[in-house]
Scaffold this active site. Sequence first.
Site: not given
Length: 339
Positions: A40, A232, A236
């Site tokens: 990410d 995080d 996700d």
Amino acid sequence: MISIPLGYFGGIGAASRNGILFKGSNFLDSIAEIRNVVMDKTGTMTEGVFKVQEVSIKPEFDKDEILKLVNALESKSTHPVATAIHNYAGEIDHSVPLENVEEIAGHGLKASVNGKELLVGNFKLMDKFSIPYDINHANIVYTLIAIAYDQKFAGYITIADSIKTDAKETVESLHRMGVKATMLSGDKSTVVQYVADQLGIDNAFGDLLPEDKVNKVKEIKAKNQTVAFVGDGVNDAPVVALSDVGIAMGGLGSDATIETADVVIQDDKPSKIPMAINIGKQTKKIVWQNIVLAFAVKAVVLALGAGGLATMWEAVFADVGVAMLAILNAVRIQRMKFN
């Protein structure tokens, strides 16, 4: 029976000393075989600490009033963008009559204020609710927060995030290991591509919904390639669960992602990603060294015993002595440097 489990315990211990928590010894084996690290952007490769750069509100709207409404609505979100807006706009006015507050995954927030619809999020949110706007947002290399009030486009806020100091070093370390790096983000494509270019990331995709991230990881896995995903945010969690090894940032990470992940990086440093892979590789190497040592020595002593050349002392060494050597070899990982 003694040395092999101890080798994995040593690997888990070495990782813990470096701020990396493995939830099981099997993940040390899995991470050693990783060939793709998918990550990410916000909070993983960037600080996740946003600062407002510009506030552009249409003349027909009261700028202070719009900011007050946006600040109140963003107080319902845990996203780092909300913190940036709070820091800029100041104290939250809790008297704002927000009703029917809804968080739309991958888009933003929606609420009703005095019977009028308030939308705060990305431009996909504007498209979703058919709000016309007259700016070319694709050319702005910042995170954009679009605002609509009473079915009209009210303006936007630009927000910037800074890249983590060890992010570029992380990507370089992964490349030296022969691991490809891919960035997936819900942020706008121009911002994602800009960060990817700065870091030397192989592939980058922006404007993704949570299900889009899942599909991208499925595409990589369909090529029979192992994937570790690092994230995080609460969005996700699904893709972390899907990947061969799910890695969560433990500081800024959401509880759902940390719970789902197989590996947790406590201090949110991306440089711990290649370190975790290296620990997995070294642990696997030591375990195989112990296996080969045990079988080789026992085979030699058995052969000598069959020929009448081995005494009781050779047999004792083949059992207790080899166990001690394997244990000492397993403990060696605790003293290794993985930087």
